[in-house]
Motif scaffolding. Structure first.
Motif, short mmCIF file in Angstrom:
data_model
loop_
_atom_site.label_atom_id
_atom_site.label_comp_id
_atom_site.label_asym_id
_atom_site.label_seq_id
_atom_site.Cartn_x
_atom_site.Cartn_y
_atom_site.Cartn_z
N ASN A 44 123.62 66.18 19.51
CA ASN A 44 123.77 66.66 18.13
C ASN A 44 125.22 67.01 17.83
O ASN A 44 125.74 66.73 16.74
N TRP A 85 127.16 63.44 17.69
CA TRP A 85 126.78 62.52 16.61
C TRP A 85 126.88 63.13 15.22
O TRP A 85 127.10 62.43 14.24
N HIS A 86 126.68 64.42 15.12
CA HIS A 86 126.67 65.04 13.79
C HIS A 86 127.85 65.96 13.53
O HIS A 86 128.01 66.44 12.41
N ARG A 134 131.76 63.21 15.54
CA ARG A 134 131.90 61.81 15.14
C ARG A 134 132.55 61.70 13.76
O ARG A 134 133.27 60.75 13.47
N TYR A 135 132.29 62.68 12.89
CA TYR A 135 132.81 62.61 11.52
C TYR A 135 134.12 63.35 11.33
O TYR A 135 134.64 63.46 10.23
N ARG A 186 127.54 72.33 10.64
CA ARG A 186 126.19 71.96 10.21
C ARG A 186 126.11 71.71 8.71
O ARG A 186 125.44 70.77 8.24
N SER A 214 127.86 68.36 7.79
CA SER A 214 127.10 67.26 8.38
C SER A 214 125.86 66.95 7.56
O SER A 214 125.52 65.80 7.34
N LYS A 215 125.22 68.00 7.08
CA LYS A 215 124.03 67.81 6.25
C LYS A 215 124.38 67.12 4.94
O LYS A 215 123.64 66.27 4.43
N LYS A 246 124.74 63.24 5.24
CA LYS A 246 123.57 62.42 5.58
C LYS A 246 123.20 61.50 4.43
O LYS A 246 123.26 61.89 3.25
N GLN A 294 118.39 59.22 6.00
CA GLN A 294 118.49 60.22 7.10
C GLN A 294 117.86 61.53 6.69
O GLN A 294 117.26 62.22 7.50
N LYS A 295 118.00 61.91 5.42
CA LYS A 295 117.44 63.18 4.95
C LYS A 295 115.93 63.17 5.00
O LYS A 295 115.27 64.19 5.16
N SER A 326 115.09 65.16 12.69
CA SER A 326 115.70 64.86 13.99
C SER A 326 114.65 64.99 15.07
O SER A 326 114.10 66.06 15.30
#
Length: 734
Positions: free
Chosen positions: A636, A639-640, A643-644, A674, A677-678, A681, A685-686, A690
């Motif tokens: 998590n 990737w979330h 990564r960004y 968090r 990241s949300k 999405k 994805q939403k 997960s």
């Protein structure tokens, strides 16, 4: 317990004493003289102190610490030697020579058999049991009353005589008085007096009224005694009792007047212990009324006199006078007296005092009071050692009351002098002692309730015996005829009760089996759920890993894809080996985690760096952890979060030991957080939850239910702008 008492009296001259009946004091015209003597133990030749020495109808005294006594007497007087340690001795005085009284004691668990000289040589069983009751009076109230019961049962004929009834109920009253059951004592003394009017019992009744706080009844009883013929010692007791009662109701003038009358008689009769006591009591009355100067005069007298008696009496009086100085804030004199008392208490170690642990005559209480006096002088540092000694002594003697007060006071002293850490530590222990004291007091209340109930039941037995002797023969016959019916009813009742107990046991057994069955089923369901979640975890993990391989192939990086597949196959082999286990050693989980992070870093080298730190203090083979518990949180984070991130991020995994039973695992990333990241999405994805995070939360919940809160997880933002994420996982050994 039974005691056998042997004594013989020898004169200092070679000629032995022959016991014979000679005229009593009432019939003699001999001049008075000072009779001297000594009481010693037959086996050790050691002195026996605190023995009551009395002339019938005359003077009274007690033996000193050396066993010596002096008493005014005449030829022909009857000398009475009494003590709880041996049976009463009677001796008629024939001359003025020094006498030695030797006593031998043998303690056994049966009624004492007297072999000493008695006025009645043919003592019957009734008197033997009464003597046994008095021997146990201060040691075992239940056994003492039991012997009274046996004494009443041993009486022949249809009922006990008035004299026997008087003795029985007077003895019961004495037992009640000693064990502080004053209302019962009053009732028993009244019964004794109704059977036989005896002055000594009337004095006891007046004292019982006072201790029961029936003060007017006490004054009336004592006053009425002044109209009857009393011995000199009885007059002392009556005037002293009146003084005590008037003091209790704060009537200073009458209290002092009666004490002074008793003091005058005590001096005239050379009753040394009473002279000391009465000086002390007069001082206490003056102190109570605020007459400090007068009180100090009498207390000085009592202090001087007590030193001539024995160490215990001297310590008692020093404590009393020290209390007086405390009330008048004369702390230096108080400290001086209490210090002397402490030294004397040390010299008395090994000697059993009459007082119990709640008495003021204990080192812990004296040290506490000395400390309190120093605090009164605002000398805090001088008070600390005495408070610590008080705590130490109280702890050794299980005196929770003093320990509680001393620890609270010590906490306050440390606070006042600015040592707040010590104050907090002392206060924390004070709270613990309060809890212990609460439990102890609760136990004491329960014990006291049981004790009172037992005494009441035993005493009811005696009352029942007395009433039974008044029943006529027809009542006994009726009881005999009904006996068979009662036995049948009892048998039926036993069967009914037994059946009910059996049914109850069967119901309990059935309920227990049902409970165990439900528990086993719940356990099995939890195991099945864990297995299902683990089954879901493996495909989820494989899917994510294959996505990584696909990304390498898509970029035509065949070499990187092959290397990644090699590392991935090694990881998958380890995952599949542990997939059936609820828990694996922490060392294996760390190996899996290192391999997984290595794979993710291989793919996202330009996105983050990482570090995995394991504290050397952790014995990784002693802790166990659910397999693949940490991987979803790391996944998590990568990737979330990382990564960004536009610039290169950092992933930190830290294993630290909190205590011997607990470790804490912290997974920290400085990714986008968090909240952002949300927001990034996609709509698709939403709509999807997960899988990894959802499964791991369910696994933790089930494992905690099965193994009593073994795993605890908290997720927080690293910074106030919600960037970065920190996962803290607490793992317990058992």
């Amino acid at each position: 317990m039974r005691a056998i008492f042997l004594f013989f009296i020898t004169l200092c001259l070679p000629v032995g004493v022959v016991f014979s009946q000679i005229p009593t004091r009432s019939g003699t015209t001999e001049r008075p003289f000072l009779l001297k003597g000594k009481v010693i133990d037959e086996n050790t030749n050691g002195p026996v102190d605190k023995v009551n020495i009395e002339i019938t109808g005359g003077a009274y005294t007690t033996t000193s610490g050396l066993g010596l006594f002096e008493i005014k007497a005449r030829i022909g007087d009857e000398l009475i030697v009494k003590s709880e340690a041996f049976e009463t001795v009677y001796y008629y005085i024939k001359d003025e020579q020094f006498i030695t009284i030797k006593v031998e004691k043998e303690t056994r668990e049966q009624a004492p058999v007297a072999t000493s000289y008695k006025r009645n040589a043919n003592k019957d069983l009734f008197n033997v049991y009464i003597d046994s009751s008095r021997a146990f009076l201060k040691r075992d109230a239940g056994k003492s009353i039991e012997y009274v019961t046996k004494a009443l049962e041993s009486v022949g004929g249809p009922k006990a005589t008035d004299t026997q009834n008087a003795i029985v109920f007077e003895t019961l009253g004495d037992i009640n008085m000693y064990w502080e059951q004053y209302d019962l004592a009053i009732d028993n003394y009244k019964r004794s007096i109704s059977s036989r009017l005896k002055t000594a019992t009337r004095i006891k009744l007046a004292s019982a009224y006072r201790k029961n706080k029936s003060y007017q009844e006490s004054i009336s009883a004592y006053t009425s005694l002044l109209n009857v013929t009393l011995t000199d010692y009885q007059k002392i007791l009556v005037y002293e009792g009146l003084g005590d009662t008037h003091k209790a109701i704060n009537d200073t003038e009458k209290s002092v007047t009666n004490y002074e009358k008793a003091l005058f008689l005590s001096k005239a009769g050379s009753v040394a212990p009473k002279i000391t006591d009465l000086n002390s009591k007069i001082g206490a009355v003056y102190a109570q009324s605020g007459a400090k100067a007068k009180a100090e005069v009498y207390f000085d007298n009592s202090l001087g006199l007590s030193k001539k008696e024995n160490k215990q009496r001297a310590v008692e009086e020093k404590n009393t006078v020290a209390d007086f100085y405390n009330q008048n804030r004369d702390f230096d004199k108080e400290i001086e007296l209490r210090s002397e008392a402490l030294e004397e208490l040390k010299s008395m170690e090994g000697k059993k005092l009459k007082e119990d642990v709640n008495s003021a005559l204990t080192p812990q209480r004296q040290n506490y009071k000395i400390a309190d006096a120093f605090l009164g002088k605002m000398e805090y540092k001088e008070a600390i050692p005495y408070l610590e000694k008080s705590i130490s002594e109280a702890d050794a003697n299980e005196d929770l009351v003093v320990e509680k007060d001393a620890r609270r006071k010590l906490s306050e002293v440390y606070k006042d002098i600015g040592e707040f850490d010590k104050a907090a530590e002392s206060y924390e222990r004070y709270v613990e002692v309060v809890d212990e004291l609460y439990i102890k007091k609760d136990q004491e209340i329960s014990q006291a309730t049981r004790f009172s109930k037992e005494i009441a039941l035993r005493q009811n037995r005696i009352t029942s015996l007395e009433n039974e002797r008044k029943l006529n023969e027809s009542r006994y016959q009726l009881a005999f005829e009904n006996q068979e019916l009662i036995e049948k009813n009892n048998l039926v009742q036993k069967w009914v009760i037994g059946s009910l107990i059996l049914i109850a046991l069967l119901l309990l057994y059935t309920a227990y089996n049902q409970y165990k069955s439900v528990k086993r089923q719940k356990y099995a369901n939890n195991l099945l759920a864990l297995k299902g979640l683990r089954t879901q975890m493996n495909p989820h993990f494989i899917f994510n890993a294959l996505n990584s391989v696909n990304s390498f192939i898509a970029t035509n990086d065949e070499r990187a894809a092959n290397k990644y597949l090699s590392e991935f196959s090694q990881l998958m082999r380890s995952v599949l080996e542990n997939s059936e286990e609820d828990f694996i050693p922490l060392s294996k989980e760390i190996e899996l985690l290192e391999l997984y992070v290595k794979l993710e870093h291989f793919r996202f080298q330009d996105k983050f760096d990482y570090s995995i730190t394991v504290s050397e203090a952790i014995k990784v083979n002693e802790f166990v952890i659910p397999p693949m518990l940490l991987q979803p949180y790391v996944e998590n984070a990568v990737w979330h979060g990382l990564r960004y991130k536009e610039e290169k991020g950092f992933l930190e995994i830290d294993f630290q030991q909190i205590d011997s039973e607990t470790i804490q695992i912290t997974i920290t990333d400085n990714g986008i957080g968090r909240k952002q990241s949300k927001a990034l999405k996609t709509e698709n994805q939403k709509k999807q939850k997960s899988k990894g995070m959802g499964n791991i939360q369910k696994r933790i919940a089930i494992l905690n239910d099965m193994y009593k809160d073994k795993v605890d997880v908290t997720i927080t933002d690293v910074s106030e702008d919600t960037a970065g994420t920190r996962v803290q996982l607490t793992l317990k050994k058992d």
